[in-house]
Design a protein around this motif. Structure first.
Motif, mmCIF file in Angstrom:
data_model
loop_
_atom_site.group_PDB
_atom_site.id
_atom_site.type_symbol
_atom_site.label_atom_id
_atom_site.label_comp_id
_atom_site.label_asym_id
_atom_site.label_seq_id
_atom_site.Cartn_x
_atom_site.Cartn_y
_atom_site.Cartn_z
ATOM 1 N N ILE A 24 5.160 -1.838 18.391
ATOM 2 C CA ILE A 24 4.247 -1.188 19.146
ATOM 3 C C ILE A 24 3.046 -1.614 19.599
ATOM 4 O O ILE A 24 2.050 -2.171 18.580
ATOM 5 C CB ILE A 24 3.360 0.652 18.595
ATOM 6 N N TYR A 25 2.557 -1.944 21.143
ATOM 7 C CA TYR A 25 1.209 -2.358 20.717
ATOM 8 C C TYR A 25 -0.062 -1.675 21.441
ATOM 9 O O TYR A 25 0.211 -0.149 21.406
ATOM 10 C CB TYR A 25 1.647 -2.921 22.646
ATOM 11 N N GLN A 26 -1.313 -1.706 21.683
ATOM 12 C CA GLN A 26 -2.453 -1.018 21.088
ATOM 13 C C GLN A 26 -2.522 0.260 22.544
ATOM 14 O O GLN A 26 -1.493 0.376 23.483
ATOM 15 C CB GLN A 26 -3.640 -1.528 21.596
ATOM 16 N N SER A 27 -3.888 1.408 21.724
ATOM 17 C CA SER A 27 -3.378 2.588 22.418
ATOM 18 C C SER A 27 -2.443 3.694 22.650
ATOM 19 O O SER A 27 -1.606 3.529 23.845
ATOM 20 C CB SER A 27 -4.358 2.028 24.620
ATOM 21 N N LEU A 28 -1.693 3.853 22.219
ATOM 22 C CA LEU A 28 0.021 3.931 21.887
ATOM 23 C C LEU A 28 -0.686 6.167 21.604
ATOM 24 O O LEU A 28 -0.926 5.995 20.002
ATOM 25 C CB LEU A 28 0.766 3.869 21.201
ATOM 26 N N THR A 29 0.415 6.812 22.296
ATOM 27 C CA THR A 29 -0.309 7.841 21.122
ATOM 28 C C THR A 29 1.651 8.836 20.899
ATOM 29 O O THR A 29 2.471 8.658 21.855
ATOM 30 C CB THR A 29 -0.626 9.272 22.311
ATOM 31 N N LEU A 30 1.966 9.083 20.353
ATOM 32 C CA LEU A 30 3.620 9.254 19.736
ATOM 33 C C LEU A 30 3.190 10.895 18.655
ATOM 34 O O LEU A 30 2.643 10.574 17.943
ATOM 35 C CB LEU A 30 3.622 8.366 18.395
ATOM 36 N N GLY A 31 2.622 11.590 19.883
ATOM 37 C CA GLY A 31 2.416 13.121 19.545
ATOM 38 C C GLY A 31 3.316 14.179 19.506
ATOM 39 O O GLY A 31 4.545 13.649 18.823
ATOM 40 N N HIS A 32 2.814 15.397 19.474
ATOM 41 C CA HIS A 32 4.304 16.547 19.528
ATOM 42 C C HIS A 32 3.416 17.459 20.153
ATOM 43 O O HIS A 32 2.565 17.375 20.842
ATOM 44 C CB HIS A 32 3.446 17.013 18.004
#
Length: 93
Positions: A24-32
């Motif tokens: 996983i690279y920078q500035s990632l959102t794994l959300g809901h």
């Protein structure tokens, strides 16, 4: 394991599941989205600036390109890229 080459600006919801050998690279959102969490399979690469939200399954071996907005499942082994930007208001030149 989980590889974070540039671990800046990465956010993940508390119930997100991530498989093995994921990069996983920078500035990632794994959300809901309303208590629906994402599941990321094994051997997945997610490039910078991407957003994965909702009850989304990212299949094993998938690649998500930079600045992608993922709101539906990504099949195993596939490559997902962002869509072309659209103008919602105003005129295009």
């Amino acid at each position: 394991g989980l590889l974070l080459p540039h671990p800046l600006g990465i956010w993940g919801g508390d119930a997100v599941t991530v498989g093995g050998n994921v990069k996983i690279y920078q500035s990632l959102t794994l959300g809901h989205s309303i208590a629906q969490y994402s599941v990321v399979g094994s051997n997945v690469v997610i490039y910078s600036g991407s957003v994965v939200v909702g009850q989304v399954n990212v299949g094993d071996g998938a690649t998500i390109g930079e600045n992608s907005f993922v709101k539906s499942d990504v099949s195993a082994g596939s490559v997902f890229g962002c869509e072309t930007a659209r103008i919602y208001k105003g005129k295009s030149k």
